[in-house]
Design a protein around this motif. Structure first.
Motif, short mmCIF file in Angstrom:
data_model
loop_
_atom_site.label_atom_id
_atom_site.label_comp_id
_atom_site.label_asym_id
_atom_site.label_seq_id
_atom_site.Cartn_x
_atom_site.Cartn_y
_atom_site.Cartn_z
N VAL A 1 8.57 -3.66 -5.88
CA VAL A 1 7.95 -3.84 -4.57
C VAL A 1 6.47 -3.51 -4.69
N PRO A 2 5.57 -4.51 -4.62
CA PRO A 2 4.14 -4.22 -4.71
C PRO A 2 3.69 -3.26 -3.61
N ALA A 3 2.70 -2.46 -3.93
CA ALA A 3 2.25 -1.43 -2.98
C ALA A 3 1.75 -2.04 -1.67
N LEU B 1 -3.79 -5.11 -6.71
CA LEU B 1 -3.98 -4.28 -5.53
C LEU B 1 -3.35 -2.90 -5.76
N TRP B 2 -4.12 -1.87 -5.45
CA TRP B 2 -3.68 -0.49 -5.65
C TRP B 2 -3.86 0.30 -4.36
N LEU B 3 -2.93 1.21 -4.13
CA LEU B 3 -2.93 1.98 -2.89
C LEU B 3 -3.23 3.45 -3.19
N PRO B 4 -4.39 3.94 -2.77
CA PRO B 4 -4.68 5.37 -2.94
C PRO B 4 -3.79 6.20 -2.00
N SER C 1 17.81 3.44 -10.00
CA SER C 1 16.81 4.49 -10.15
C SER C 1 15.53 4.02 -9.46
N VAL C 2 14.75 4.96 -8.95
CA VAL C 2 13.52 4.61 -8.23
C VAL C 2 12.35 5.28 -8.93
N ARG C 3 11.41 4.45 -9.39
CA ARG C 3 10.23 4.95 -10.06
C ARG C 3 8.99 4.33 -9.43
N VAL C 4 7.82 4.82 -9.81
CA VAL C 4 6.57 4.29 -9.27
C VAL C 4 5.65 3.90 -10.43
N LYS C 5 4.90 2.82 -10.21
CA LYS C 5 3.87 2.43 -11.16
C LYS C 5 2.56 3.03 -10.67
N LEU C 6 1.97 3.84 -11.51
CA LEU C 6 0.78 4.59 -11.14
C LEU C 6 -0.40 4.20 -12.02
N ARG C 7 -1.59 4.47 -11.48
CA ARG C 7 -2.81 4.22 -12.23
C ARG C 7 -3.62 5.50 -12.30
N ASP D 1 -2.71 13.78 -5.37
CA ASP D 1 -3.41 12.50 -5.22
C ASP D 1 -2.91 11.51 -6.27
N LYS D 2 -2.50 10.36 -5.78
CA LYS D 2 -1.98 9.31 -6.65
C LYS D 2 -2.61 7.97 -6.30
N THR D 3 -2.55 7.03 -7.24
CA THR D 3 -2.95 5.64 -6.99
C THR D 3 -1.75 4.78 -7.33
N LEU D 4 -1.12 4.23 -6.31
CA LEU D 4 0.17 3.56 -6.44
C LEU D 4 -0.01 2.05 -6.58
N GLY D 5 0.71 1.49 -7.56
CA GLY D 5 0.69 0.04 -7.75
C GLY D 5 1.93 -0.64 -7.22
N SER D 6 3.10 0.01 -7.39
CA SER D 6 4.36 -0.58 -6.91
C SER D 6 5.48 0.43 -7.04
N LEU D 7 6.58 0.13 -6.33
CA LEU D 7 7.84 0.84 -6.53
C LEU D 7 8.70 -0.01 -7.46
N VAL D 8 9.35 0.63 -8.42
CA VAL D 8 10.19 -0.09 -9.37
C VAL D 8 11.60 0.48 -9.30
N LEU D 9 12.56 -0.38 -8.95
CA LEU D 9 13.96 0.03 -8.88
C LEU D 9 14.73 -0.67 -9.99
#
Length: 643
Positions: free
Chosen positions: A543-545, A562-565, A585-591, A628-636
């Motif tokens: 799921v893109p951020a 696109l990245w979400l602070p 499982s639920v993970r996040v793609k971070l930058r 503080d994170k910079t989120l790119g997407s949720l990965v299931l």
């Protein structure tokens, strides 16, 4: 006395002075045009024609998209000329500038031929008319504005020149009247409403010459070419598009006679800013009531065309573009009418004065004329260019910025999303994407199903729209309002209806993003779009951020995606995510700086987050940032085939 005779009788003097005047008028007009050329003034609809021309050159025909053919343009000859110049190697955008200046060149050519001095006193008439047109802002605007009206006034000017020469001839010279009709035939190929100009000229001829066999014969030969061109274009339209009228003619929804006339009068009132034209048109009155027969005939003919065309413009509610585009024929004719008045007044005032006094009078008059027009220019520039033209002046620049941002955000892997937009010209031109015009200009269905109660009635041609229709087409992206987009700031019908549809909010998510230091772009993205939505495979869902609803988060930023602070303590929620049966499982793609990695999501108890489903269902999932994170997407990812 000898000096007077030299000035009055010398063909050499007339030619030299006339050439100097023509050269001066061209220089003045070029300086007037320069401002709009430098700032790349153009209108959104000009890009519609360029899209058609581009597809024509690519062998895809006169089409907007693949599938049903729709005539979303109203400038056939203009479009074909654009495609022809581009085929010869010219940049397609520059073709509109070249053709616009060429059309205005034809307008000046017709004017020069119509007022070329046959005696010394006519030099001042030529000077007056050429300067009036050269200093007129609407003429300069539409020399580079990207639309076809310069062709119309150019062809009208040439046709009227021949009509003037033949108007007082008793015998019927068929070939001359055919020649007079030829440029008007080209005008009929340029705009579908140009036959009205032909009808107005024919009516004017009857008004000045009466009804007789000779007059009817003249008109018959005059209208022959325009009729052939109009019938031929209509036949082509029926064969190619299956319609009697272009789609653009159906876009102007009837708003009621009273309301349309009100819009038309408001549009016509913009000529108040051209005070100089209203002033010089007053010079027509002496020629009309007191001047000789030739002056009266010319004035009645031109006046008839002005009245007929003005009534048409008022009836259709004017035009959606600034710069008096629909009134260019009126401006041209007023200048010609005023020229006739100047010629008559010149004959009265200067008949008995010496050459020296005459030239002093000429110089003073022309200087005062230029000062008057220049002051008028300053007032118009302050009122229109700085304020009313502010948005339009940046059409190309804003369209390019919009397209570059959209492609960088949603076409990173070369995909081409299907987009619905209120700005139908620049979006497909700069992106190359399939585009649905939510105002109906290039769509077959919308003009044939107008809303019974349009919410926007202030500008003609902007009443169409349907939220349910746009939603049924399931575009990947929906772009509303201004060039940079808006939430529901769009005052048009589609945006208004979508804002009241719950199913729209279920299917689409609002996306607001910008580059560092750049403008903010706003669009709606379809959640389950295979192109820009949730990315699904058999055992993974991403799921893109930009599809997440954020609380306390900042605007998305564009940088290789696109990245979400997410500041510490902020949260995001994915709503209505359809999950198949299984353990996920639920993970996040971070930058982090320039590195992209995946991270686990912890539950309140500190363990990794898993979702176990015994049946397929929609889930809502909220995650909170502990730093503080910079989120790119949720990965299931599915861990097991079954729960």
């Amino acid at each position: 006395m000898e000096e007077d005779m030299f000035l009055n009788n010398s063909a050499w003097f007339r030619r030299l002075a006339s050439l100097a005047i023509v050269f001066s008028a061209i220089v003045v007009f070029c300086f007037n045009v320069k401002h709009y050329y430098v700032i790349n003034f153009t209108e959104d609809d000009s890009f519609v024609s360029m899209v058609y021309a581009r597809r024509l050159l690519a062998g895809q025909g006169l089409t907007w998209t693949d599938g049903v053919r729709v005539e979303g343009y109203s400038n056939f000859l203009w479009l074909v000329c654009q495609a022809g110049l581009a085929w010869l190697g010219m940049d397609l955008f520059q073709t509109s500038r070249v053709l616009g200046i060429f059309g205005m060149g034809l307008m000046f050519l017709g004017t020069i031929l119509a007022f070329w001095p046959s005696r010394e006193k006519s030099i001042v008439t030529l000077t007056f008319v050429l300067l009036a047109l050269a200093l007129c802002q609407p003429m300069a605007i539409w020399a580079v504005g990207g639309l076809e009206e310069s062709f119309v006034v150019g062809f009208l000017s040439l046709g009227l020149f021949v009509v003037f020469r033949e108007l007082n001839q008793e015998d019927v010279r068929k070939h001359r009247w055919l020649v007079a009709g030829l440029p008007l035939g080209l005008a009929c190929l340029t705009r579908p409403d140009s036959p009205l100009l032909v009808a107005a000229i024919s009516l004017g001829i009857v008004m000045v010459s009466g009804v007789s066999k000779n007059v009817i014969t003249k008109i018959g030969w005059f209208i022959l070419v325009p009729v052939i061109c109009t019938v031929g274009l209509t036949a082509f339209r029926l064969w190619y598009f299956g319609e009697w009228l272009p789609n653009t003619a159906l876009v102007k929804v009837p708003l009621g006679f009273g309301w349309q006339v009100k819009l038309g009068l408001n549009y016509f009132s913009e000529m108040e800013s051209q005070q100089s034209l209203l002033f010089v048109s007053g010079l027509v009155l002496p020629a009309l009531f007191v001047g000789g027969l030739a002056f009266r005939k010319r004035t009645v003919l031109l006046g008839t065309i002005v009245v007929v065309w003005s009534c048409y413009v008022i009836y259709v509610g004017g035009d959606c573009f600034r710069g008096l585009r629909f009134l260019l024929p009126v401006i041209l004719l007023l200048a010609w009418m005023a020229g006739s008045g100047v010629e008559w007044l010149h004959g009265i005032v200067c008949e008995r004065i010496s050459a020296s006094a005459r030239f002093l009078l000429y110089g003073t008059t022309i200087a005062a004329f230029c000062v008057f027009f220049y002051l008028d220019q300053l007032q118009e520039e302050n009122k229109q260019v700085v304020t009313a033209f502010h948005d339009s002046l940046g059409v190309k620049r804003q369209g390019l910025v919009l397209a570059e941002n959209l492609k960088a955000a949603f076409a990173t892997n070369g995909q081409k999303p299907y987009i619905s937009s209120d700005k139908v010209g620049v979006v497909p031109w700069f992106t190359g994407w399939k585009t649905l015009c939510s105002l109906g200009l290039t769509d077959r269905w919308l003009p044939r199903h107008p809303s019974k109660n349009p919410v926007y009635r202030d500008v003609p041609g902007h009443q169409l729209g349907s939220g349910s229709y746009v939603l049924s087409k399931r575009p990947d992206l929906i772009h509303l309002g201004s060039f940079l987009g808006s939430h529901f700031g769009s005052v048009y019908q589609t945006g208004h209806e979508l804002s009241q549809m719950p199913e729209f909010f279920q299917e689409y998510r609002f996306v607001e993003f910008s580059r560092l230091g750049g403008p903010t772009i706003r669009v709606w993205s379809r959640f389950e779009s295979p192109t820009v939505g949730v990315i699904r495979s058999q055992n993974q869902i991403e799921v893109p951020a930009y599809l997440l609803d954020g609380q306390g988060t900042k605007r998305l930023f564009l940088d290789e995606g696109l990245w979400l602070p997410m500041p510490e303590g902020s949260s995001v929620t994915v709503r209505g995510l359809r999950l198949p049966v299984g353990e996920w499982s639920v993970r996040v793609k971070l930058r982090t700086d320039s590195n992209i990695s995946e991270g686990e999501i912890k539950t309140g108890k500190g363990g990794p987050l898993f979702i176990v489903l015994a049946r397929e269902q929609e889930v809502d999932l909220t995650i909170r940032a502990t730093s503080d994170k910079t989120l790119g997407s949720l990965v299931l990812r599915r861990q097991n085939r079954s729960p």
